[in-house]
Design a protein around this motif. Structure first.
Motif, PDB file in Angstrom:
ATOM      1  N   ARG A   1      10.263  -1.378  -8.905  1.00 32.35           N
ATOM      2  CA  ARG A   1       8.898  -1.078  -9.403  1.00 32.35           C
ATOM      3  C   ARG A   1       7.910  -1.141  -8.244  1.00 32.35           C
ATOM      4  O   ARG A   1       8.046  -1.999  -7.362  1.00 32.35           O
ATOM      5  N   VAL A   2       6.901  -0.286  -8.293  1.00 28.83           N
ATOM      6  CA  VAL A   2       5.856  -0.274  -7.275  1.00 28.83           C
ATOM      7  C   VAL A   2       4.507  -0.572  -7.934  1.00 28.83           C
ATOM      8  O   VAL A   2       4.143   0.070  -8.927  1.00 28.83           O
ATOM      9  N   VAL A   3       3.809  -1.563  -7.397  1.00 27.82           N
ATOM     10  CA  VAL A   3       2.440  -1.813  -7.861  1.00 27.82           C
ATOM     11  C   VAL A   3       1.529  -0.880  -7.069  1.00 27.82           C
ATOM     12  O   VAL A   3       1.472  -0.952  -5.837  1.00 27.82           O
ATOM     13  N   LEU A   4       0.849  -0.016  -7.770  1.00 29.70           N
ATOM     14  CA  LEU A   4       0.105   1.058  -7.101  1.00 29.70           C
ATOM     15  C   LEU A   4      -1.221   0.558  -6.510  1.00 29.70           C
ATOM     16  O   LEU A   4      -1.947  -0.201  -7.161  1.00 29.70           O
ATOM     17  N   PRO A   5      -1.547   0.995  -5.294  1.00 29.21           N
ATOM     18  CA  PRO A   5      -2.872   0.697  -4.728  1.00 29.21           C
ATOM     19  C   PRO A   5      -3.972   1.279  -5.617  1.00 29.21           C
ATOM     20  O   PRO A   5      -3.773   2.329  -6.250  1.00 29.21           O
TER      21      PRO A   5
ATOM     22  N   ALA B   1       0.821  -1.221   0.000  1.00 32.28           N
ATOM     23  CA  ALA B   1       0.000   0.000   0.000  1.00 32.28           C
ATOM     24  C   ALA B   1       0.855   1.271   0.000  1.00 32.28           C
ATOM     25  O   ALA B   1       0.565   2.220   0.718  1.00 32.28           O
ATOM     26  N   ALA B   2       1.901   1.289  -0.815  1.00 33.76           N
ATOM     27  CA  ALA B   2       2.769   2.472  -0.895  1.00 33.76           C
ATOM     28  C   ALA B   2       2.211   3.417  -1.953  1.00 33.76           C
ATOM     29  O   ALA B   2       2.220   3.101  -3.138  1.00 33.76           O
ATOM     30  N   ALA B   3       1.723   4.553  -1.533  1.00 34.17           N
ATOM     31  CA  ALA B   3       1.049   5.463  -2.471  1.00 34.17           C
ATOM     32  C   ALA B   3       1.543   6.898  -2.333  1.00 34.17           C
ATOM     33  O   ALA B   3       0.920   7.818  -2.852  1.00 34.17           O
ATOM     34  N   THR B   4       2.666   7.083  -1.627  1.00 35.68           N
ATOM     35  CA  THR B   4       3.221   8.438  -1.493  1.00 35.68           C
ATOM     36  C   THR B   4       4.687   8.406  -1.889  1.00 35.68           C
ATOM     37  O   THR B   4       5.349   7.352  -1.786  1.00 35.68           O
ATOM     38  N   PRO B   5       5.239   9.529  -2.328  1.00 34.87           N
ATOM     39  CA  PRO B   5       6.666   9.566  -2.687  1.00 34.87           C
ATOM     40  C   PRO B   5       7.554   9.163  -1.510  1.00 34.87           C
ATOM     41  O   PRO B   5       8.570   8.496  -1.691  1.00 34.87           O
ATOM     42  N   GLU B   6       7.131   9.532  -0.308  1.00 37.23           N
ATOM     43  CA  GLU B   6       7.937   9.213   0.871  1.00 37.23           C
ATOM     44  C   GLU B   6       7.998   7.699   1.111  1.00 37.23           C
ATOM     45  O   GLU B   6       9.071   7.137   1.352  1.00 37.23           O
TER      46      GLU B   6
END
Lengths: 183, 332
Positions: B142-146, B124-129
Protein backbone atom coordinates in the motif's frame (compact mmCIF):
# COMPACT_ATOMS: atom_id res chain seq x y z
CA UNK A 1 -19.49 19.44 25.26
CA UNK A 2 -18.65 22.53 23.27
CA UNK A 3 -15.96 24.94 24.28
CA UNK A 4 -18.32 27.87 24.43
CA UNK A 5 -20.59 26.11 26.88
CA UNK A 6 -17.77 25.53 29.33
CA UNK A 7 -15.85 28.78 29.28
CA UNK A 8 -17.35 30.10 32.52
CA UNK A 9 -15.67 30.33 35.83
CA UNK A 10 -16.82 28.86 39.12
CA UNK A 11 -20.41 29.71 40.07
CA UNK A 12 -20.66 32.29 42.88
CA UNK A 13 -21.71 29.76 45.55
CA UNK A 14 -18.63 27.67 44.81
CA UNK A 15 -16.38 30.73 44.96
CA UNK A 16 -17.77 31.53 48.42
CA UNK A 17 -16.46 28.16 49.58
CA UNK A 18 -12.91 29.05 48.57
CA UNK A 19 -11.85 30.63 51.89
CA UNK A 20 -13.07 27.47 53.63
CA UNK A 21 -11.14 25.24 51.21
CA UNK A 22 -8.04 27.40 51.57
CA UNK A 23 -8.03 26.61 55.29
CA UNK A 24 -7.61 22.90 54.59
CA UNK A 25 -4.14 21.34 54.33
CA UNK A 26 -4.58 21.03 50.58
CA UNK A 27 -0.90 20.70 49.74
CA UNK A 28 -0.22 17.67 51.95
CA UNK A 29 -3.56 16.09 50.95
CA UNK A 30 -2.82 16.41 47.23
CA UNK A 31 0.77 15.25 47.73
CA UNK A 32 -0.52 12.08 49.39
CA UNK A 33 -3.04 11.62 46.57
CA UNK A 34 -0.37 11.87 43.87
CA UNK A 35 1.92 9.46 45.71
CA UNK A 36 -0.96 7.05 46.17
CA UNK A 37 -1.62 7.26 42.43
CA UNK A 38 2.08 6.57 41.76
CA UNK A 39 1.86 3.47 43.95
CA UNK A 40 -1.16 2.18 42.02
CA UNK A 41 -0.02 3.17 38.53
CA UNK A 42 3.76 3.64 38.43
CA UNK A 43 3.80 3.46 34.61
CA UNK A 44 1.75 6.62 34.41
CA UNK A 45 4.63 8.84 35.49
CA UNK A 46 7.15 7.19 33.12
CA UNK A 47 5.48 8.95 30.20
CA UNK A 48 6.72 12.27 31.61
CA UNK A 49 10.33 11.12 31.17
CA UNK A 50 12.80 13.80 32.23
CA UNK A 51 9.96 16.23 32.87
CA UNK A 52 8.75 14.43 35.99
CA UNK A 53 11.13 16.57 38.07
CA UNK A 54 9.84 19.82 36.58
CA UNK A 55 8.00 22.22 38.88
CA UNK A 56 4.63 23.15 37.33
CA UNK A 57 2.81 26.24 38.58
CA UNK A 58 -0.94 25.76 38.22
CA UNK A 59 -3.09 28.83 38.81
CA UNK A 60 -6.87 28.36 38.91
CA UNK A 61 -7.75 31.98 38.15
CA UNK A 62 -11.02 31.86 40.07
CA UNK A 63 -9.35 30.76 43.31
CA UNK A 64 -7.36 32.96 45.68
CA UNK A 65 -4.33 30.69 45.62
CA UNK A 66 -2.28 28.57 43.22
CA UNK A 67 -0.39 25.28 43.33
CA UNK A 68 3.09 24.10 42.49
CA UNK A 69 3.31 20.48 41.45
CA UNK A 70 6.35 18.25 40.96
CA UNK A 71 4.84 15.05 39.48
CA UNK A 72 7.74 12.77 40.36
CA UNK A 73 5.96 9.52 41.19
CA UNK A 74 6.46 8.53 44.83
CA UNK A 75 8.45 11.74 45.34
CA UNK A 76 5.66 13.97 44.05
CA UNK A 77 5.07 17.21 45.92
CA UNK A 78 2.09 19.58 45.74
CA UNK A 79 2.20 22.93 47.53
CA UNK A 80 -0.35 25.69 47.90
CA UNK A 81 1.34 28.97 47.03
CA UNK A 82 0.55 32.60 46.43
CA UNK A 83 -0.33 33.60 42.89
CA UNK A 84 2.80 35.66 42.38
CA UNK A 85 5.20 32.86 43.41
CA UNK A 86 6.04 31.75 39.89
CA UNK A 87 9.78 32.42 39.91
CA UNK A 88 11.00 28.89 40.65
CA UNK A 89 8.60 27.11 38.29
CA UNK A 90 9.50 26.03 34.74
CA UNK A 91 5.90 26.11 33.55
CA UNK A 92 2.95 28.33 34.42
CA UNK A 93 -0.57 27.16 33.54
CA UNK A 94 -3.50 29.49 34.19
CA UNK A 95 -7.20 28.93 33.64
CA UNK A 96 -10.61 28.60 35.31
CA UNK A 97 -10.71 25.74 37.83
CA UNK A 98 -13.46 23.84 36.01
CA UNK A 99 -11.45 23.94 32.81
CA UNK A 100 -8.34 22.64 34.54
CA UNK A 101 -10.35 19.84 36.16
CA UNK A 102 -11.86 19.07 32.75
CA UNK A 103 -8.36 18.45 31.45
CA UNK A 104 -7.68 16.03 34.29
CA UNK A 105 -10.79 13.93 33.75
CA UNK A 106 -10.46 14.07 29.96
CA UNK A 107 -13.74 15.93 29.44
CA UNK A 108 -11.93 18.76 27.64
CA UNK A 109 -9.23 18.90 24.99
CA UNK A 110 -6.07 20.72 26.12
CA UNK A 111 -5.15 21.86 22.61
CA UNK A 112 -8.57 23.40 22.05
CA UNK A 113 -8.48 25.20 25.42
CA UNK A 114 -5.00 26.57 24.77
CA UNK A 115 -5.42 27.60 21.14
CA UNK A 116 -8.71 29.33 22.02
CA UNK A 117 -7.08 31.12 24.98
CA UNK A 118 -9.33 29.60 27.64
CA UNK A 119 -6.16 28.53 29.43
CA UNK A 120 -2.76 30.18 29.12
CA UNK A 121 0.61 28.51 29.29
CA UNK A 122 4.09 29.97 29.57
CA UNK A 123 7.54 28.53 30.15
CA UNK A 124 8.86 25.22 28.83
CA UNK A 125 6.61 24.11 25.97
CA UNK A 126 8.32 20.71 26.00
CA UNK A 127 7.40 20.12 29.66
CA UNK A 128 3.83 21.28 29.03
CA UNK A 129 3.45 18.88 26.11
CA UNK A 130 4.82 15.99 28.16
CA UNK A 131 2.35 16.76 30.97
CA UNK A 132 -0.54 17.20 28.55
CA UNK A 133 0.16 13.87 26.82
CA UNK A 134 0.62 12.08 30.14
CA UNK A 135 -2.69 13.37 31.49
CA UNK A 136 -4.36 12.56 28.19
CA UNK A 137 -3.26 8.94 28.44
CA UNK A 138 -3.92 8.60 32.16
CA UNK A 139 -7.73 8.73 31.93
CA UNK A 140 -7.85 9.85 35.54
CA UNK A 141 -10.99 9.59 37.62
CA UNK A 142 -11.55 11.37 40.94
CA UNK A 143 -11.20 8.08 42.80
CA UNK A 144 -7.70 7.64 41.35
CA UNK A 145 -6.63 10.90 42.94
CA UNK A 146 -8.39 10.11 46.19
CA UNK A 147 -6.88 6.62 46.42
CA UNK A 148 -10.30 4.94 46.55
CA UNK A 149 -11.37 1.59 45.13
CA UNK A 150 -14.49 -0.59 44.79
CA UNK A 151 -17.94 0.73 45.57
CA UNK A 152 -16.52 3.78 47.31
CA UNK A 153 -14.59 4.69 44.14
CA UNK A 154 -17.70 4.28 41.97
CA UNK A 155 -19.70 6.48 44.33
CA UNK A 156 -16.96 9.12 44.46
CA UNK A 157 -16.58 9.16 40.69
CA UNK A 158 -20.32 9.46 40.10
CA UNK A 159 -20.73 12.15 42.77
CA UNK A 160 -17.73 14.30 41.89
CA UNK A 161 -18.08 14.06 38.11
CA UNK A 162 -21.80 14.73 38.39
CA UNK A 163 -21.08 17.73 40.62
CA UNK A 164 -18.48 19.10 38.21
CA UNK A 165 -20.85 18.66 35.31
CA UNK A 166 -23.57 20.53 37.18
CA UNK A 167 -21.16 23.35 38.04
CA UNK A 168 -20.04 23.62 34.41
CA UNK A 169 -23.67 23.93 33.32
CA UNK A 170 -24.28 26.54 36.00
CA UNK A 171 -21.15 28.41 34.97
CA UNK A 172 -22.21 28.32 31.35
CA UNK A 173 -25.68 29.64 32.12
CA UNK A 174 -24.26 32.42 34.30
CA UNK A 175 -21.40 33.38 31.97
CA UNK A 176 -20.20 36.81 33.15
CA UNK A 177 -20.22 39.84 30.91
CA UNK A 178 -17.06 41.86 30.28
CA UNK A 179 -17.72 44.20 33.21
CA UNK A 180 -17.89 41.28 35.63
CA UNK A 181 -14.72 39.60 34.40
CA UNK A 182 -12.44 41.65 36.65
CA UNK A 183 -14.35 41.01 39.88
CA UNK B 1 -16.19 2.39 -8.47
CA UNK B 2 -14.14 0.03 -6.30
CA UNK B 3 -16.25 -2.86 -4.97
CA UNK B 4 -14.25 -3.41 -1.78
CA UNK B 5 -15.13 -1.59 1.42
CA UNK B 6 -12.86 1.36 2.13
CA UNK B 7 -10.76 1.15 5.29
CA UNK B 8 -10.75 3.99 7.83
CA UNK B 9 -7.20 4.50 9.19
CA UNK B 10 -7.03 6.59 12.36
CA UNK B 11 -4.28 8.18 14.49
CA UNK B 12 -3.22 7.25 18.01
CA UNK B 13 -0.50 9.03 19.99
CA UNK B 14 -1.14 7.15 23.23
CA UNK B 15 -2.72 3.84 24.31
CA UNK B 16 -5.79 5.69 25.56
CA UNK B 17 -6.24 7.32 22.15
CA UNK B 18 -5.80 3.96 20.43
CA UNK B 19 -8.66 2.56 22.48
CA UNK B 20 -10.75 5.65 21.73
CA UNK B 21 -10.13 5.30 17.98
CA UNK B 22 -11.03 1.61 17.98
CA UNK B 23 -14.18 2.23 19.99
CA UNK B 24 -15.18 5.08 17.67
CA UNK B 25 -15.08 2.76 14.66
CA UNK B 26 -11.53 2.75 13.23
CA UNK B 27 -10.79 -0.14 10.89
CA UNK B 28 -7.10 0.42 11.55
CA UNK B 29 -5.05 2.57 13.90
CA UNK B 30 -1.57 3.87 13.15
CA UNK B 31 0.93 4.68 15.89
CA UNK B 32 4.66 4.72 16.64
CA UNK B 33 7.26 3.88 19.22
CA UNK B 34 8.48 6.43 21.74
CA UNK B 35 11.64 7.49 19.87
CA UNK B 36 12.88 9.17 16.71
CA UNK B 37 11.87 6.26 14.46
CA UNK B 38 8.48 7.84 13.86
CA UNK B 39 7.55 11.23 12.51
CA UNK B 40 5.72 12.36 15.65
CA UNK B 41 8.52 12.18 18.20
CA UNK B 42 7.12 14.53 20.84
CA UNK B 43 7.50 14.38 24.64
CA UNK B 44 4.95 12.22 26.39
CA UNK B 45 3.67 10.81 23.11
CA UNK B 46 3.85 7.32 21.56
CA UNK B 47 4.17 3.75 22.76
CA UNK B 48 6.63 1.59 24.67
CA UNK B 49 7.02 -1.96 23.27
CA UNK B 50 4.75 -3.30 26.01
CA UNK B 51 2.10 -0.67 25.32
CA UNK B 52 2.25 -1.46 21.60
CA UNK B 53 1.75 -5.19 22.24
CA UNK B 54 -1.21 -4.43 24.52
CA UNK B 55 -2.61 -1.99 21.96
CA UNK B 56 -2.43 -4.64 19.24
CA UNK B 57 -4.22 -7.13 21.50
CA UNK B 58 -6.95 -4.59 22.25
CA UNK B 59 -7.38 -3.63 18.58
CA UNK B 60 -7.49 -7.23 17.39
CA UNK B 61 -10.01 -8.15 20.08
CA UNK B 62 -12.28 -5.44 18.64
CA UNK B 63 -11.71 -6.32 14.99
CA UNK B 64 -9.30 -3.47 14.20
CA UNK B 65 -5.75 -3.53 12.83
CA UNK B 66 -2.62 -1.74 14.05
CA UNK B 67 -0.18 -0.19 11.58
CA UNK B 68 3.15 0.84 13.10
CA UNK B 69 4.82 3.95 11.66
CA UNK B 70 8.61 3.62 11.46
CA UNK B 71 8.70 6.37 8.94
CA UNK B 72 11.66 8.64 9.62
CA UNK B 73 15.00 8.19 7.87
CA UNK B 74 17.88 6.40 9.60
CA UNK B 75 21.27 8.04 9.86
CA UNK B 76 24.69 6.64 9.12
CA UNK B 77 25.80 4.59 12.10
CA UNK B 78 22.39 4.44 13.76
CA UNK B 79 20.17 2.53 11.32
CA UNK B 80 20.04 -0.34 13.79
CA UNK B 81 17.57 1.62 15.91
CA UNK B 82 15.14 1.61 12.96
CA UNK B 83 15.71 -2.10 12.31
CA UNK B 84 15.05 -2.91 15.97
CA UNK B 85 11.86 -0.87 15.89
CA UNK B 86 10.68 -2.94 12.90
CA UNK B 87 11.57 -6.16 14.73
CA UNK B 88 9.65 -4.93 17.78
CA UNK B 89 6.58 -4.08 15.68
CA UNK B 90 6.56 -7.59 14.27
CA UNK B 91 7.04 -9.02 17.76
CA UNK B 92 4.03 -7.03 18.98
CA UNK B 93 1.83 -8.63 16.30
CA UNK B 94 1.31 -5.48 14.25
CA UNK B 95 -0.59 -5.85 10.98
CA UNK B 96 1.67 -3.63 8.91
CA UNK B 97 4.75 -1.43 9.09
CA UNK B 98 4.62 2.02 7.52
CA UNK B 99 8.12 2.99 6.32
CA UNK B 100 9.85 5.37 3.94
CA UNK B 101 13.58 4.72 4.30
CA UNK B 102 14.81 2.07 1.86
CA UNK B 103 17.06 0.64 4.59
CA UNK B 104 13.99 -0.01 6.76
CA UNK B 105 11.96 -1.29 3.81
CA UNK B 106 14.79 -3.63 2.85
CA UNK B 107 15.16 -4.92 6.42
CA UNK B 108 11.46 -5.72 6.70
CA UNK B 109 11.25 -7.22 3.21
CA UNK B 110 14.26 -9.43 3.87
CA UNK B 111 13.55 -10.51 7.44
CA UNK B 112 9.81 -10.24 8.03
CA UNK B 113 8.09 -11.40 4.87
CA UNK B 114 4.90 -12.19 6.82
CA UNK B 115 4.07 -8.55 7.61
CA UNK B 116 2.54 -6.08 5.20
CA UNK B 117 4.65 -3.10 4.17
CA UNK B 118 2.98 0.24 3.61
CA UNK B 119 4.92 3.05 1.99
CA UNK B 120 4.79 6.16 4.18
CA UNK B 121 3.76 9.52 2.80
CA UNK B 122 7.30 10.53 3.83
CA UNK B 123 8.57 8.65 0.76
CA UNK B 124 6.60 11.10 -1.42
CA UNK B 125 5.88 8.45 -4.07
CA UNK B 126 3.35 9.99 -6.44
CA UNK B 127 4.16 8.45 -9.83
CA UNK B 128 3.60 4.94 -11.23
CA UNK B 129 7.34 4.61 -11.71
CA UNK B 130 8.24 5.45 -8.10
CA UNK B 131 5.46 3.29 -6.68
CA UNK B 132 6.37 0.45 -9.05
CA UNK B 133 9.96 0.57 -7.77
CA UNK B 134 8.88 0.21 -4.14
CA UNK B 135 6.36 -2.52 -4.96
CA UNK B 136 8.76 -4.62 -7.05
CA UNK B 137 11.83 -4.10 -4.86
CA UNK B 138 10.35 -4.41 -1.39
CA UNK B 139 6.90 -5.93 -1.91
CA UNK B 140 5.12 -2.80 -0.70
CA UNK B 141 1.37 -3.49 -0.60
CA UNK B 142 0.00 0.00 0.00
CA UNK B 143 1.13 3.56 -0.71
CA UNK B 144 0.10 6.53 1.40
CA UNK B 145 -0.34 9.26 -1.18
CA UNK B 146 1.29 12.70 -0.82
CA UNK B 147 -1.27 15.46 -0.32
CA UNK B 148 -0.40 17.11 -3.62
CA UNK B 149 -2.59 15.16 -6.04
CA UNK B 150 -5.97 16.12 -7.47
CA UNK B 151 -8.71 13.52 -7.39
CA UNK B 152 -8.32 13.04 -11.15
CA UNK B 153 -4.60 12.42 -10.67
CA UNK B 154 -5.37 9.89 -7.93
CA UNK B 155 -7.73 8.05 -10.30
CA UNK B 156 -5.15 8.05 -13.11
CA UNK B 157 -2.45 6.82 -10.75
CA UNK B 158 -4.64 4.00 -9.43
CA UNK B 159 -5.29 2.76 -12.96
CA UNK B 160 -1.55 2.45 -13.55
CA UNK B 161 -0.37 0.76 -10.34
CA UNK B 162 -1.04 -2.64 -8.75
CA UNK B 163 -0.88 -1.71 -5.08
CA UNK B 164 -3.46 -0.22 -2.72
CA UNK B 165 -3.54 3.51 -2.10
CA UNK B 166 -4.33 5.36 1.14
CA UNK B 167 -5.43 8.99 0.96
CA UNK B 168 -5.52 11.63 3.71
CA UNK B 169 -9.02 12.95 4.32
CA UNK B 170 -8.73 15.06 7.46
CA UNK B 171 -6.23 16.99 9.56
CA UNK B 172 -3.12 19.11 9.23
CA UNK B 173 -1.73 19.88 5.80
CA UNK B 174 1.85 20.17 4.62
CA UNK B 175 2.48 22.57 1.79
CA UNK B 176 5.66 20.74 0.82
CA UNK B 177 6.00 17.39 -0.87
CA UNK B 178 6.24 15.18 2.19
CA UNK B 179 9.66 13.81 3.06
CA UNK B 180 11.34 16.77 1.39
CA UNK B 181 10.66 19.43 4.02
CA UNK B 182 13.65 20.84 5.85
CA UNK B 183 12.14 24.22 6.76
CA UNK B 184 12.17 23.39 10.47
CA UNK B 185 15.83 22.36 10.34
CA UNK B 186 16.91 25.77 9.06
CA UNK B 187 15.68 27.32 12.31
CA UNK B 188 16.18 24.49 14.79
CA UNK B 189 18.60 21.95 13.34
CA UNK B 190 15.88 19.28 13.52
CA UNK B 191 13.46 18.10 10.84
CA UNK B 192 10.45 15.77 10.77
CA UNK B 193 12.22 13.50 8.30
CA UNK B 194 15.29 12.83 10.41
CA UNK B 195 14.25 13.51 13.99
CA UNK B 196 10.51 13.07 13.86
CA UNK B 197 9.81 16.62 14.97
CA UNK B 198 8.66 19.68 13.09
CA UNK B 199 9.15 22.69 15.39
CA UNK B 200 10.54 20.76 18.37
CA UNK B 201 8.74 21.94 21.53
CA UNK B 202 11.94 22.66 23.44
CA UNK B 203 12.49 25.47 20.93
CA UNK B 204 8.94 26.83 21.01
CA UNK B 205 7.98 29.72 23.25
CA UNK B 206 4.94 31.90 23.77
CA UNK B 207 5.45 35.34 25.27
CA UNK B 208 2.77 37.75 26.41
CA UNK B 209 3.17 41.51 26.08
CA UNK B 210 0.78 44.45 25.90
CA UNK B 211 0.19 43.85 22.18
CA UNK B 212 -0.81 40.22 22.69
CA UNK B 213 1.06 36.94 22.32
CA UNK B 214 4.24 36.32 20.36
CA UNK B 215 4.93 32.75 19.20
CA UNK B 216 8.62 32.05 18.59
CA UNK B 217 10.61 29.13 17.24
CA UNK B 218 14.25 29.07 18.34
CA UNK B 219 14.08 32.82 18.89
CA UNK B 220 12.52 33.60 15.50
CA UNK B 221 9.13 35.29 15.66
CA UNK B 222 6.71 33.07 13.72
CA UNK B 223 3.47 34.88 14.48
CA UNK B 224 1.94 37.56 16.67
CA UNK B 225 -1.61 37.35 17.98
CA UNK B 226 -3.85 40.13 19.28
CA UNK B 227 -5.00 39.87 22.92
CA UNK B 228 -7.67 37.18 23.20
CA UNK B 229 -7.27 35.98 19.61
CA UNK B 230 -6.84 32.24 18.99
CA UNK B 231 -3.20 31.19 18.80
CA UNK B 232 -1.47 28.45 16.81
CA UNK B 233 1.60 26.23 17.13
CA UNK B 234 4.55 28.04 15.51
CA UNK B 235 5.62 26.06 12.44
CA UNK B 236 7.63 27.94 9.83
CA UNK B 237 5.37 26.89 6.95
CA UNK B 238 2.35 28.47 8.67
CA UNK B 239 4.10 31.55 10.01
CA UNK B 240 3.02 35.09 9.22
CA UNK B 241 5.81 37.15 7.72
CA UNK B 242 6.37 40.55 6.18
CA UNK B 243 7.55 40.64 2.58
CA UNK B 244 7.73 44.03 0.92
CA UNK B 245 4.93 46.05 2.48
CA UNK B 246 2.62 43.10 3.02
CA UNK B 247 2.25 40.85 6.06
CA UNK B 248 0.74 37.46 5.22
CA UNK B 249 1.03 33.71 5.49
CA UNK B 250 3.79 33.46 2.90
CA UNK B 251 3.86 29.68 2.55
CA UNK B 252 0.53 28.31 3.74
CA UNK B 253 -2.60 29.47 5.53
CA UNK B 254 -3.29 27.67 8.82
CA UNK B 255 -6.17 25.58 7.51
CA UNK B 256 -6.98 21.89 7.86
CA UNK B 257 -7.79 19.33 5.21
CA UNK B 258 -11.35 18.05 5.23
CA UNK B 259 -12.19 15.78 2.31
CA UNK B 260 -15.29 14.42 4.03
CA UNK B 261 -17.42 15.56 1.12
CA UNK B 262 -15.18 13.70 -1.34
CA UNK B 263 -15.32 10.18 0.07
CA UNK B 264 -17.46 8.88 -2.79
CA UNK B 265 -15.10 10.50 -5.28
CA UNK B 266 -12.06 8.94 -3.64
CA UNK B 267 -13.76 5.55 -3.71
CA UNK B 268 -14.54 6.03 -7.38
CA UNK B 269 -10.88 6.98 -7.91
CA UNK B 270 -9.90 3.55 -6.60
CA UNK B 271 -8.62 4.54 -3.14
CA UNK B 272 -8.51 1.63 -0.67
CA UNK B 273 -8.08 3.44 2.62
CA UNK B 274 -8.87 6.87 4.08
CA UNK B 275 -6.44 8.36 6.57
CA UNK B 276 -7.12 10.81 9.38
CA UNK B 277 -4.12 12.88 10.50
CA UNK B 278 -3.48 13.82 14.13
CA UNK B 279 -1.32 11.59 16.30
CA UNK B 280 -0.58 14.62 18.46
CA UNK B 281 -4.26 15.23 19.14
CA UNK B 282 -6.22 13.98 22.14
CA UNK B 283 -9.02 11.50 22.72
CA UNK B 284 -11.71 14.11 22.22
CA UNK B 285 -10.47 14.97 18.72
CA UNK B 286 -9.96 11.34 17.73
CA UNK B 287 -13.33 10.22 19.01
CA UNK B 288 -15.26 13.01 17.31
CA UNK B 289 -13.44 12.86 13.97
CA UNK B 290 -13.42 9.06 13.73
CA UNK B 291 -17.12 8.82 14.60
CA UNK B 292 -18.01 11.40 11.95
CA UNK B 293 -15.96 9.69 9.25
CA UNK B 294 -17.23 6.26 10.29
CA UNK B 295 -20.78 7.48 9.60
CA UNK B 296 -19.76 9.14 6.35
CA UNK B 297 -17.83 6.14 5.03
CA UNK B 298 -20.62 3.73 5.96
CA UNK B 299 -23.13 5.98 4.21
CA UNK B 300 -21.04 6.01 1.03
CA UNK B 301 -20.56 2.23 1.20
CA UNK B 302 -24.34 1.86 1.40
CA UNK B 303 -24.74 3.90 -1.74
CA UNK B 304 -25.78 7.27 -0.38
CA UNK B 305 -23.92 10.51 -1.02
CA UNK B 306 -22.56 10.59 2.50
CA UNK B 307 -23.46 12.89 5.32
CA UNK B 308 -22.61 16.53 5.68
CA UNK B 309 -19.69 16.34 8.09
CA UNK B 310 -17.98 19.65 7.41
CA UNK B 311 -20.05 21.49 9.99
CA UNK B 312 -19.57 18.80 12.65
CA UNK B 313 -15.82 18.88 12.30
CA UNK B 314 -15.23 22.62 11.91
CA UNK B 315 -14.35 22.98 15.60
CA UNK B 316 -11.58 20.39 15.30
CA UNK B 317 -9.78 22.12 12.44
CA UNK B 318 -6.69 24.26 12.86
CA UNK B 319 -7.84 27.86 12.93
CA UNK B 320 -11.40 26.57 12.47
CA UNK B 321 -10.89 26.73 8.69
CA UNK B 322 -11.02 23.84 6.26
CA UNK B 323 -10.06 23.05 2.70
CA UNK B 324 -10.29 20.16 0.28
CA UNK B 325 -6.63 20.82 -0.48
CA UNK B 326 -5.17 19.52 -3.73
CA UNK B 327 -8.09 17.13 -4.34
CA UNK B 328 -9.88 20.12 -5.91
CA UNK B 329 -7.20 22.22 -7.54
CA UNK B 330 -9.12 25.38 -8.19
CA UNK B 331 -5.91 27.27 -9.01
CA UNK B 332 -5.40 25.26 -12.19
Amino acid sequence: MTLEATEGRLPPFARQLCPVVAGLPLGPMLTLSLRSLARQRPGLFERLGEHRSVRYFVDPVDLAFAFTIIPDGMRSVVRVVRKEQTATSSVVVRGPLLMLLGLLDGTLDGDALFFNRVISVSGSTEAVLALRNTIEDAELLPADLLGLSGALARAANAGILGGLDAMRRLAASAKPGPSQEKS
Amino acid sequence: MSSTRMELVCPAGTPATLRAAVQAGADAVYCGFRDETNARNFPGLNFSTEEMAEGVRFAHAHGSKVLVAINTFGRVGSVDRWRKAADAAVGCGADAIIAADIAVLDHVASNHKQIRLHLSVQAAAATPEAIGFYAETFGVRRVVLPRVLSIQEVATLNREIRVETEAFVFGGLCVMTEGRCYLSSYATGKSPNLNGVCSPPEMVSYEEDIDGTVARLCGFTIDRYAPGAPVGYPTLCKGRFKAGDKTSYLFEDPVSLNAGSMIAGLKAAGVTALKIEGRQRGKGYVTEVVRAFRKAVDAVEQGSDGIEIDRILAGQSEGGRQTTGAYKKSWR
